[in-house]
Write a protein that holds these residues in place. Structure first.
Motif, PDB file in Angstrom:
ATOM      1  N   SER A 269       0.823  -1.212   0.000  1.00 50.28           N
ATOM      2  CA  SER A 269       0.000   0.000   0.000  1.00 50.28           C
ATOM      3  C   SER A 269       0.855   1.260   0.000  1.00 50.28           C
ATOM      4  N   ILE A 270       1.832   1.321   0.906  1.00 43.62           N
ATOM      5  CA  ILE A 270       2.702   2.500   0.962  1.00 43.62           C
ATOM      6  C   ILE A 270       3.596   2.569  -0.268  1.00 43.62           C
ATOM      7  N   GLY A 271       4.078   1.411  -0.734  1.00 47.87           N
ATOM      8  CA  GLY A 271       4.904   1.395  -1.936  1.00 47.87           C
ATOM      9  C   GLY A 271       4.170   1.938  -3.145  1.00 47.87           C
ATOM     10  N   SER A 272       2.869   1.649  -3.234  1.00 45.04           N
ATOM     11  CA  SER A 272       2.085   2.188  -4.344  1.00 45.04           C
ATOM     12  C   SER A 272       2.005   3.708  -4.288  1.00 45.04           C
ATOM     13  N   LEU A 273       1.911   4.265  -3.084  1.00 43.63           N
ATOM     14  CA  LEU A 273       1.890   5.720  -2.945  1.00 43.63           C
ATOM     15  C   LEU A 273       3.226   6.335  -3.342  1.00 43.63           C
ATOM     16  N   LEU A 274       4.326   5.655  -2.997  1.00 37.27           N
ATOM     17  CA  LEU A 274       5.645   6.216  -3.247  1.00 37.27           C
ATOM     18  C   LEU A 274       6.054   6.147  -4.713  1.00 37.27           C
ATOM     19  N   VAL A 275       5.548   5.156  -5.432  1.00 33.68           N
ATOM     20  CA  VAL A 275       5.937   5.017  -6.841  1.00 33.68           C
ATOM     21  C   VAL A 275       4.876   5.573  -7.782  1.00 33.68           C
ATOM     22  N   GLY A 276       3.801   6.122  -7.247  1.00 36.69           N
ATOM     23  CA  GLY A 276       2.839   6.823  -8.091  1.00 36.69           C
ATOM     24  C   GLY A 276       1.794   5.939  -8.725  1.00 36.69           C
ATOM     25  N   LYS A 277       0.763   5.551  -7.951  1.00 33.33           N
ATOM     26  CA  LYS A 277      -0.391   4.797  -8.459  1.00 33.33           C
ATOM     27  C   LYS A 277       0.046   3.528  -9.203  1.00 33.33           C
ATOM     28  N   ASP A 278       0.973   2.791  -8.631  1.00 34.49           N
ATOM     29  CA  ASP A 278       1.462   1.573  -9.252  1.00 34.49           C
ATOM     30  C   ASP A 278       0.575   0.414  -8.807  1.00 34.49           C
ATOM     31  N   LYS A 279      -0.226  -0.122  -9.727  1.00 31.50           N
ATOM     32  CA  LYS A 279      -1.103  -1.234  -9.385  1.00 31.50           C
ATOM     33  C   LYS A 279      -0.318  -2.509  -9.116  1.00 31.50           C
ATOM     34  N   ALA A 280       0.893  -2.619  -9.685  1.00 32.18           N
ATOM     35  CA  ALA A 280       1.696  -3.818  -9.451  1.00 32.18           C
ATOM     36  C   ALA A 280       2.050  -3.948  -7.974  1.00 32.18           C
ATOM     37  N   MET A 281       2.344  -2.856  -7.297  1.00 27.70           N
ATOM     38  CA  MET A 281       2.634  -2.910  -5.867  1.00 27.70           C
ATOM     39  C   MET A 281       1.393  -3.309  -5.076  1.00 27.70           C
ATOM     40  N   LEU A 282       0.240  -2.800  -5.467  1.00 23.88           N
ATOM     41  CA  LEU A 282      -0.990  -3.202  -4.791  1.00 23.88           C
ATOM     42  C   LEU A 282      -1.285  -4.672  -5.027  1.00 23.88           C
ATOM     43  N   LEU A 283      -0.989  -5.148  -6.219  1.00 25.31           N
ATOM     44  CA  LEU A 283      -1.234  -6.557  -6.530  1.00 25.31           C
ATOM     45  C   LEU A 283      -0.408  -7.460  -5.624  1.00 25.31           C
ATOM     46  N   LEU A 284       0.820  -7.074  -5.325  1.00 24.75           N
ATOM     47  CA  LEU A 284       1.674  -7.883  -4.467  1.00 24.75           C
ATOM     48  C   LEU A 284       1.143  -7.967  -3.041  1.00 24.75           C
ATOM     49  N   ALA A 285       0.320  -7.019  -2.646  1.00 25.30           N
ATOM     50  CA  ALA A 285      -0.217  -7.018  -1.286  1.00 25.30           C
ATOM     51  C   ALA A 285      -1.517  -7.797  -1.163  1.00 25.30           C
ATOM     52  N   LEU A 286      -2.081  -8.271  -2.260  1.00 23.88           N
ATOM     53  CA  LEU A 286      -3.373  -8.946  -2.194  1.00 23.88           C
ATOM     54  C   LEU A 286      -3.347 -10.231  -1.366  1.00 23.88           C
ATOM     55  N   PRO A 287      -2.360 -11.141  -1.540  1.00 20.71           N
ATOM     56  CA  PRO A 287      -2.372 -12.342  -0.684  1.00 20.71           C
ATOM     57  C   PRO A 287      -2.323 -12.018   0.801  1.00 20.71           C
ATOM     58  N   ALA A 288      -1.526 -11.014   1.181  1.00 15.33           N
ATOM     59  CA  ALA A 288      -1.436 -10.649   2.596  1.00 15.33           C
ATOM     60  C   ALA A 288      -2.731 -10.031   3.102  1.00 15.33           C
ATOM     61  N   SER A 289      -3.346  -9.171   2.305  1.00 11.83           N
ATOM     62  CA  SER A 289      -4.608  -8.559   2.734  1.00 11.83           C
ATOM     63  C   SER A 289      -5.709  -9.605   2.824  1.00 11.83           C
ATOM     64  N   ALA A 290      -5.705 -10.595   1.916  1.00  4.92           N
ATOM     65  CA  ALA A 290      -6.679 -11.681   2.014  1.00  4.92           C
ATOM     66  C   ALA A 290      -6.454 -12.513   3.270  1.00  4.92           C
ATOM     67  N   THR A 291      -5.193 -12.647   3.687  1.00  8.79           N
ATOM     68  CA  THR A 291      -4.901 -13.372   4.915  1.00  8.79           C
ATOM     69  C   THR A 291      -5.457 -12.640   6.132  1.00  8.79           C
ATOM     70  N   LEU A 292      -5.254 -11.333   6.180  1.00 12.86           N
ATOM     71  CA  LEU A 292      -5.840 -10.554   7.271  1.00 12.86           C
ATOM     72  C   LEU A 292      -7.356 -10.670   7.277  1.00 12.86           C
ATOM     73  N   ALA A 293      -7.955 -10.650   6.091  1.00 17.13           N
ATOM     74  CA  ALA A 293      -9.408 -10.779   6.008  1.00 17.13           C
ATOM     75  C   ALA A 293      -9.868 -12.136   6.533  1.00 17.13           C
ATOM     76  N   ALA A 294      -9.084 -13.177   6.295  1.00 20.93           N
ATOM     77  CA  ALA A 294      -9.477 -14.517   6.720  1.00 20.93           C
ATOM     78  C   ALA A 294      -9.576 -14.616   8.235  1.00 20.93           C
ATOM     79  N   PHE A 295      -8.683 -13.949   8.959  1.00 19.24           N
ATOM     80  CA  PHE A 295      -8.708 -14.041  10.415  1.00 19.24           C
ATOM     81  C   PHE A 295      -9.824 -13.215  11.029  1.00 19.24           C
TER      82      PHE A 295
END
Length: 589
Positions: free
Chosen positions: A346-372
């Protein structure tokens, strides 16, 4: 003897509440999601077809394997592994299989591997001591393995329901390879206390793959997070069997040695990856100044909200319900590791300017948080999620069907005319195969809704089944009913065919084609669809010239246009100017 007491858990789950989601159902979800959007799809403009062009050049031996590019120039995105995988797929494919389909098959396998690695990562995080539910006084609480399976099922469903995954997961570009490698690294760090060999192999492949895919900084940072989480985790978590509540000092020392050996291995792997990144020249500065205007911040926030939807809602609930463990956050690997990876993306996407690739890399981790969050949801909240999801995706699916019916039949007239104006030059016709696939997806959704709205036994994953199914249904409808329209709008096939037709209709014999101002995606389309011999250099003495229409104002300063005669303008529609191509023929002396 030493007694180890885990931090208090907010989860109270009985054995009845951790019943499994049928394996065939989960496999069907993953297969349908992976196949829809790849079968019958042409490479779309942008990184999709540009990356495919680099793969073609590698497969045909026209560029260096350590510096992939197109027509003598290096690729716009510095990466190696994504283009290598595509080139190998093209070379290994049967002769009659189109090159694009061969690459899509390889990338479908990568997406399925991503799902598998993500499931096992969540499973082993849920096996940790701090993640387990509260023990009942007279027994009957969920067993550790069954509880972890139920959490993993819910986490994978949460990943499938994220809106940001749909398009990026179905393109032949580096972000999907990065996502797969991130999931493997995530699994390796999560499973290291339990499956040393398998986890170590996954961590090596994942971290090295991230480096070769153009994300060395992400690989090193995630490795550092893994080291911190592993170092702070309780020694009892390193037991491969069900942990006893009392352990001797000698047994604890053995677990301590195992832990520090694993940590040393991760640190050594980080050093090797940093060296590889330096050797292959992968380090590059991508951080941009933060925006100074509110409108830019608003766009960044909106991007993250829809990209992580609906996982971020559940992730916030997880952080709230597990707040009593914040004092020992590092020792709670099931929260610390996915939270760190989510913040990194999330922060990496802000620093590199609306980079969806950085957000994509965070999806497995965010899904893990959602699971708990799932085992802590109240019944009223679960019912609200179910009914909201039911209404949302039923209306969305109905709207997709309504607009498609109008476009095919012309009734109602106004939406049909609007669609025909948008798809200028493409008549919408009924295709029975796509219609049958869309109908099956809709029927499956209705059957699932009927099953879910009945009175069911409790299950952890039940609140995620409708969001995942709704997103899958809508994606299947778009990738079947609307696939011809999407190919027409989002690919360069129509424009490339027009350029080829104009060249072959002229009296001058065919030859090489000089270009000016075309992007790598457009060059790939001319070479793949038009089978044209395109030359990039300005000194090329070719009988044909193709210029991007938006560059017509400056082409006269770069080339002697007195020697050229305009033949045609290739465009998808009359209103299109930026992506249209102007075809010139060299004048005869």
């Amino acid at each position: 003897m030493i007694r180890l007491n885990p931090p208090p858990s907010p989860v109270i789950v009985s054995q009845e509440g951790v019943r499994r989601l049928p394996r065939w159902g989960m496999l069907l979800f993953c297969l349908v999601y992976a196949l829809a959007g790849n079968v019958g799809r042409e490479p779309w403009k942008g990184d999709d077809i540009a990356s495919f062009g680099y793969m073609l050049e590698l497969a045909q031996g026209r560029t260096d394997w350590l510096s992939p590019g197109l027509l003598g120039e290096s690729a716009g995105f510095k990466a190696l592994l994504p283009y290598w995988i595509g080139a190998w797929a093209i070379r290994l494919a049967p002769g009659e299989m189109p090159a694009a389909q061969a690459v899509q098959v390889a990338y479908i396998a990568l997406l399925l591997l991503t799902f598998l690695a993500c499931w096992y990562a969540i499973y082993y995080l849920a096996r940790s001591r701090a993640a387990q539910p509260v023990s009942f006084a007279f027994g009957g609480e969920a067993s550790p393995s069954d509880y972890a399976r139920a959490i993993a099922d819910g986490g994978l469903l949460a990943l499938l329901s994220c809106l940001g995954l749909a398009e990026a997961a179905h393109q032949m570009s580096p972000p999907l390879v990065q996502l797969c490698c991130m999931s493997l690294l995530f699994f390796g760090l999560a499973a290291l206390p339990y499956r040393v060999v398998q986890a170590a192999l996954a961590a090596v492949v994942g971290m090295v793959g991230l480096v070769l895919s153009g994300a060395p900084a992400v690989a090193v940072l995630v490795g550092m997070m893994g080291v911190l989480a592993l170092a702070a985790s309780p020694r009892v978590d390193w037991l491969r069997s069900s942990p006893d509540y009392e352990l001797s000092e000698k047994e604890l020392d053995v677990l301590q040695r195992r832990r520090w050996t694993s940590i040393a291995g991760v640190v050594a792997l980080m050093a090797v990856c940093a060296y590889l990144a330096s050797v292959f020249g992968m380090w590059r500065w991508r951080i941009q100044p933060l925006p100074s205007r509110w409108i830019h911040w608003r766009d960044l926030i909106k991007l993250q909200l829809w990209f992580f939807w609906p996982a971020w809602l559940f992730a916030l609930w997880t952080l709230w319900r597990w707040r009593r463990q914040w004092r020992s956050i590092l020792s709670s690997r099931h929260i610390a590791l996915p939270l760190g990876m989510t913040l990194l993306g999330s922060i990496g996407s802000l620093l590199v300017g609306k980079d969806k690739a950085m957000l994509l890399l965070a999806l497995p981790a965010s899904a893990t948080l959602a699971a708990f969050a799932l085992p802590t949801l109240k019944r009223s909240m679960g019912a609200f999620i179910d009914w909201f999801t039911l209404l949302l995706f039923t209306l969305a699916g109905g709207y997709i069907w309504f607009v498609w019916f109008a476009a095919v039949t012309g009734v109602p007239r106004r939406p049909a005319e609007r669609i025909h104006r948008m798809l200028e030059g493409l008549p919408m016709r009924l295709q029975w195969g796509a219609f049958a696939a869309g109908l099956l997806a809709t029927i499956g959704w209705l059957v699932l809704v009927r099953w879910r709205t009945r009175r069911l036994r409790p299950a952890i994953w039940k609140s995620m089944i409708l969001p995942a199914a709704g997103v899958t249904m809508c994606w299947v409808l778009l990738a079947t009913l609307w696939l011809p329209a999407l190919n027409h709008v989002r690919s360069y096939q129509v424009v490339a065919n027009q350029v080829t037709h104009a060249i072959r209709q002229a009296a001058m014999p065919e030859g090489c084609v000089q270009q000016y101002g075309l992007e790598d995606a457009q060059l790939t389309a001319l070479m793949y669809y038009g089978k044209l011999d395109v030359m990039r250099g300005r000194e090329a003495q070719c009988p044909w010239l193709v210029v991007r229409q938006s560059r017509m104002a400056i082409v006269e300063h770069a080339l002697d246009m007195q020697a050229w005669q305009q033949v045609a303008v290739a465009s998808r529609s009359a209103k299109e100017t930026d992506e249209a191509m102007v075809v010139f023929m060299r004048k005869q002396p």
